[in-house]
Structures are given as C-alpha cells and as structure tokens.
Scaffold this active site. Structure first.
Site, PDB file in Angstrom:
ATOM      1  N   ASP A 268      -7.084  -1.732  -4.543  1.00 18.76           N
ATOM      2  CA  ASP A 268      -8.102  -1.261  -3.901  1.00 18.76           C
ATOM      3  C   ASP A 268      -8.832  -0.257  -4.784  1.00 18.76           C
ATOM      4  O   ASP A 268     -10.068  -0.299  -4.235  1.00 18.76           O
ATOM      5  CB  ASP A 268      -7.490  -0.790  -2.441  1.00 18.76           C
ATOM      6  CG  ASP A 268      -6.566  -1.595  -1.643  1.00 18.76           C
ATOM      7  OD1 ASP A 268      -7.029  -2.881  -2.055  1.00 18.76           O
ATOM      8  OD2 ASP A 268      -5.931  -0.989  -1.008  1.00 18.76           O
TER       9      ASP A 268
ATOM     10  N   ASP B  69       0.842  -1.143   0.057  1.00 22.20           N
ATOM     11  CA  ASP B  69       0.038   0.137  -0.015  1.00 22.20           C
ATOM     12  C   ASP B  69       0.835   1.188   0.076  1.00 22.20           C
ATOM     13  O   ASP B  69       1.909   1.108   0.459  1.00 22.20           O
ATOM     14  CB  ASP B  69      -0.734   0.056   1.290  1.00 22.20           C
ATOM     15  CG  ASP B  69      -1.969  -1.131   1.101  1.00 22.20           C
ATOM     16  OD1 ASP B  69      -2.316  -1.441   0.109  1.00 22.20           O
ATOM     17  OD2 ASP B  69      -2.330  -1.409   2.096  1.00 22.20           O
TER      18      ASP B  69
END
Length: 179
Positions: free
Chosen positions: A152, A134
C-alpha cells in the site's frame, strides 16, 4: 541522437527512455519487502491484537478481504477475483506505459514501478490467502487510520509521484527544452 521530429508542444520530441523496463527492479524490491514483512507480521503477531511501537503507531495483524479502507470486504467472495483482475490489468497497462516513457521521465518511471510492485504484492495475498495482510496501524486521539502494508505504501507513493508529475512535469520538461 535526439529525435528531430516536432513534438505536440512545438519543440523537438525527446528520445525514448533507454531500457525503461529496468525500473521493474523497484517493483520487485517492493514485492519482496512487502511479502517478507507480511510473513513476519503473520508469524509474530496475534490476529487483531495491537502491539504498541510508538504512542501513535501499532503493529496490528489484520486481514482485509476488500480493497482500500476495506471497500467491499463484507461481500461473499467475488471481490477477491474482481480486485485480482484489476491488479493484473493495471500492472499490464502500467508496464506498457513504462515502455513508452521519454528519456527525462524518471519520476514517472519510478512512480509506475512502485504502483506495479504494490499491486502485485497485494495480488499475491489475494490469490494465495483470499485476503490482504495488513499490519501497520496509525492512530491519534482515539481515531485509527485503516491498517495498511508495504504494498500500500508503494501504491500511495507511486500515486503521489503521478500526481506530482501531472502537475509539474510538463512545466519542468518545457523549461529544460528551452535551455
């Protein structure tokens, strides 16, 4: 030629979408963009050291061993295979759903493809690294939203499309059939 059989709504059933698997190009595009941006973030960013881009947005390399919002991240490793299994099962199920779409279900096709791409992008990370990379971090007034990535975004936009379609799609299709 349209299917003359009655649909469960009382009108005529719409024909199936021609070549519904062509929407998987969107899945591939999301996977490629996701992996490229994760590679760049891993190469250029120092782990857990934010780089301010805007007053409310940082690039911050983080490794998520769990799922959304680091769910189950503190467990000893079984969750890696659990979430990988879910990603594979969801991708197969959504691909089957994609093959069964009707001609006018374009938003639904796009949404399913986006979710598939996001699921497979994060699946790659789980299988290769054991965690998901991330790096997109938004914050305001000292509150930080959990960091996320391009996969995402695909999953989130796909879910929004599914919700939109479930709320408004049938009404739109009925209106189109009447005209």
């Amino acid at each position: 030629m349209p299917d003359p059989r009655p649909s469960h709504q009382g009108g005529t059933a719409l024909p199936p979408m021609q070549r519904p698997l062509r929407w998987l190009w969107l899945s591939v595009a999301i996977i490629v963009l996701d992996l490229a941006t994760k590679y760049a973030a891993s190469a250029w960013l120092e782990y857990a050291r934010p780089v301010e881009v805007l007053p409310f947005f940082n690039l911050t390399l983080l490794h998520n061993y769990g799922a959304a919002f680091s769910f189950l991240a503190d467990h000893p490793g079984w969750q890696r295979w659990f979430f990988a299994t879910i990603a594979v099962g969801a991708s197969v199920g959504l691909t089957i759903w994609l093959t069964r779409l009707k001609r006018d279900e374009t938003l639904l096709a796009c949404s399913l493809a986006a979710i598939i791409g996001g699921a497979l992008g994060n699946l790659y990370d789980r299988l290769v690294h054991g965690y998901v990379v991330d790096f997109l971090s938004f914050h305001v007034a000292g509150w930080y939203y959990p960091a996320f990535n391009v996969a995402d975004i695909g999953i989130t936009l796909g879910a929004i499309g599914l919700i939109w379609e479930s709320l408004f799609g049938e009404k739109r299709r009925r209106a189109r059939q009447r005209s």
